[in-house]
Write an enzyme that holds these catalytic residues in place. Sequence first.
Site, mmCIF file in Angstrom:
data_model
loop_
_atom_site.group_PDB
_atom_site.id
_atom_site.type_symbol
_atom_site.label_atom_id
_atom_site.label_comp_id
_atom_site.label_asym_id
_atom_site.label_seq_id
_atom_site.Cartn_x
_atom_site.Cartn_y
_atom_site.Cartn_z
ATOM 1 N N HIS A 143 0.834 -1.207 0.000
ATOM 2 C CA HIS A 143 0.000 0.000 0.000
ATOM 3 C C HIS A 143 0.867 1.255 0.000
ATOM 4 C CE1 HIS A 143 -3.546 2.448 1.430
ATOM 5 N NE2 HIS A 143 -2.562 3.170 1.928
ATOM 6 N N GLU A 144 1.867 1.282 0.876
ATOM 7 C CA GLU A 144 2.728 2.461 0.970
ATOM 8 C C GLU A 144 3.606 2.616 -0.270
ATOM 9 O OE1 GLU A 144 2.067 4.558 3.119
ATOM 10 O OE2 GLU A 144 0.801 3.285 4.359
ATOM 11 N N HIS A 147 1.618 4.174 -2.992
ATOM 12 C CA HIS A 147 1.546 5.634 -2.868
ATOM 13 C C HIS A 147 2.758 6.281 -3.528
ATOM 14 C CE1 HIS A 147 -2.041 6.176 -0.630
ATOM 15 N NE2 HIS A 147 -1.624 5.651 0.502
ATOM 16 N N GLU A 227 -6.558 6.545 -1.090
ATOM 17 C CA GLU A 227 -6.426 5.348 -0.265
ATOM 18 C C GLU A 227 -7.015 4.126 -0.962
ATOM 19 O OE1 GLU A 227 -4.702 5.053 2.607
ATOM 20 O OE2 GLU A 227 -4.107 7.095 2.108
#
Length: 299
Positions: A143-144, A147, A227
């Site tokens: 997820h990070e 980003h 998100e």
Amino acid sequence: MLFDQIARNKRKTWLLLLVFFLLLGLVGYGVGYLWLGSGFGGMILALVIGFIYAVTMIFQSTNVVMAMNGAREVDEQTAPNLYHVVEDMAMVAQIPMPRVFIVDDPSMNAFATGSSPKNAAVAATTGLLAVMNREELEGVIGHEVSHIRNYDIRISTIAVALASAITMLAVMARNMMFWGGGRRRNDDDRNGSSGLEIILLIISLIAIILAPLAATLVQLAISRQREFLADASSVELTRNPQGMINALLKLDNSAPMQHHVDDASAALFINDPKKESGLQKLFYTHPPISERVERLKQM
């Protein structure tokens, strides 16, 4: 889809700059008109300060944000499990290896920062590392890393920097208004003001009051969809939607972070670090965990 999102994020970067600098200019005009004797002088000063602050944050964002959150840098020897997961996810995402940090906090959370994939960093809390298994940790780090790959971090960094500058300036202006004083107080000055100056003054005074809220709403406008995209992108990297779902469910049960988290940087975390309730939920920078899980189940 991801390449289109990257292009949209770059356009949003410029839109954010315009909106935030407009707020800075309006607040600066009010301060300058009332206390410096020149509204436009105050506007220019505020814009210059805001620009310098934003540029500094963009190029120093990793060190600043990590210091704000008490993170310490680790390597393959000091934190092999986290380091190897970050390394694997970065390799799959085809981005340079980010710097790796750990935040000593029993809650479960993680975040990424940096203005581009070339100078990015990923941080995880000790609580997250203690609770998550390998598949769940891959989901969180994926997820990070997503980003970073999608250039979401640049948008978040600009939002954090300028929202902080706007809030700081607005608070200073309100304190000055509360304590009174100022150079632009006499009737001769006011009688000599043009209609445009009066209109700008009224607008800038409103901006002084509402600027922190407006800055927060701008962050909200871009944060929630970001998100969802990062969750989906993480699954694309790991090929394991259930690992991401399990990680989100654990994050939903996590306690708030024990150390103070600045309001502006809270949007960088994978999960709301404050766990606020009541009306404060209206200003969440993250969509509800339940909604994020449902979207992943539909993939």
